[in-house]
Design an enzyme around this catalytic site. Structure first.
Site, PDB file in Angstrom:
ATOM      1  CG  HIS A   1      -9.704  -2.804   9.314  1.00 22.10           C
ATOM      2  ND1 HIS A   1      -8.787  -3.186  10.273  1.00 22.10           N
ATOM      3  CD2 HIS A   1     -10.637  -3.788   9.278  1.00 22.10           C
ATOM      4  CE1 HIS A   1      -9.155  -4.342  10.795  1.00 22.10           C
ATOM      5  NE2 HIS A   1     -10.279  -4.723  10.209  1.00 22.10           N
TER       6      HIS A   1
ATOM      7  CG  ASN B   1      -2.183  -0.792   0.964  1.00 21.29           C
ATOM      8  OD1 ASN B   1      -3.077  -0.372   0.244  1.00 21.29           O
ATOM      9  ND2 ASN B   1      -2.232  -1.995   1.541  1.00 21.29           N
TER      10      ASN B   1
HETATM   11  C1  GAR Z   1      -3.190  -4.211   4.411  1.00 22.26           C
HETATM   12  O1  GAR Z   1      -4.089  -5.174   3.932  1.00 22.26           O
HETATM   13  C2  GAR Z   1      -3.872  -3.318   5.434  1.00 22.26           C
HETATM   14  O2  GAR Z   1      -5.228  -3.127   5.180  1.00 22.26           O
HETATM   15  C3  GAR Z   1      -3.672  -4.106   6.701  1.00 22.26           C
HETATM   16  O3  GAR Z   1      -2.363  -4.590   6.611  1.00 22.26           O
HETATM   17  C4  GAR Z   1      -2.079  -4.868   5.241  1.00 22.26           C
HETATM   18  C5  GAR Z   1      -0.709  -4.316   4.898  1.00 22.26           C
HETATM   19  O4  GAR Z   1      -0.312  -4.710   3.619  1.00 22.26           O
HETATM   20  N1  GAR Z   1      -3.885  -3.286   7.851  1.00 22.26           N
HETATM   21  C6  GAR Z   1      -4.448  -3.745   8.956  1.00 22.26           C
HETATM   22  O5  GAR Z   1      -4.795  -4.908   9.093  1.00 22.26           O
HETATM   23  C7  GAR Z   1      -4.641  -2.708  10.059  1.00 22.26           C
HETATM   24  N2  GAR Z   1      -5.539  -3.211  11.064  1.00 22.26           N
HETATM   25  P1  GAR Z   1       0.902  -4.005   2.896  1.00 22.26           P
HETATM   26  O6  GAR Z   1       2.059  -3.982   3.892  1.00 22.26           O
HETATM   27  O7  GAR Z   1       1.216  -4.876   1.725  1.00 22.26           O
HETATM   28  O8  GAR Z   1       0.462  -2.633   2.512  1.00 22.26           O
END
Ligand code: GAR
Length: 185
Positions: A103, A14
């Site tokens: 989230h 992200n």
């Molecule tokens: C994402 O899916 C985000 O929505 C989640 O962690 C992931 C990070 O992915 N966040 C949570 O669960 C917060 N409660 P990334 O490191 O590949 O961006």
């Protein structure tokens, strides 16, 4: 030009989508990226894109050191992108209505302390839901309870695994999170 700081704890897909998006936006840029995890791959992504970055310990988040840095750097918006520590009161007060989180489910379902990443997708799978999605929300002092800004859904079925649910959710995140952030700027 508004300045965005990203806080992330892990892989950083992200964060990278946001960094790339804002390379083509005139009104804002990603000025800083911070992580509480010295091994997080997101730090490599920041390096690759030439984004100034720093790491910190939980106590530095809580004792105001991270807040001080964000204020010195004149950050306008803090974007949490897979950031797993709770935002402390000191930062929330210093950045009112200026901290946003994503989230990987449809809040208020499947949120709260300990609900992050694959744990969320496993819980969605276990509950037999036919739809999941993403929630982008303002951050307040309670996990995942700030005002919701944006949600998008995706269908899932019995053949989906937590991994395939994660992939579907990540696709939505990368598509919408940068645009929603831009709309907030
Ligand atoms: C994402 O899916 C985000 O929505 C989640 O962690 C992931 C990070 O992915 N966040 C949570 O669960 C917060 N409660 P990334 O490191 O590949 O961006």
């Amino acid at each position: 030009m508004k300045k965005i700081a990203i806080l992330a704890s892990g892989n950083g897909t992200n964060a990278e989508a946001i960094i790339e998006h804002f390379k083509n936006v005139k009104s804002a840029s990603v000025a800083l990226l911070g992580s509480n995890n010295t091994n997080a791959y997101v730090l490599q992504r920041a390096t690759d894109h030439g984004i100034p970055h720093f790491t910190f310990e939980k106590k530095e988040l809580e004792n105001g050191s991270v807040k001080a840095l964000l204020l010195i750097k004149r950050i306008d918006l803090i974007v949490l992108a897979g950031f797993l520590l709770k935002m402390p009161e000191n930062i929330i007060q210093a950045f009112p209505d200026a901290i946003v989180n994503i989230h990987p489910a449809l809040l208020p379902k499947f949120g709260g302390k300990g609900m992050y990443g694959d744990r969320v997708h496993q819980a969605v799978k276990d509950s037999g839901e036919k739809v999941t999605g993403i929630s982008i929300h303002w951050v307040n002092e309670h996990y995942d309870e700030g005002k919701i800004i944006f949600q998008e859904k995706v269908a899932i079925d019995d053949s989906d695994t937590p991994q395939s649910i994660a992939e579907k959710v990540h696709q939505l995140e990368h598509k919408y999170y940068p645009k929603v952030i831009e709309s907030l700027i």
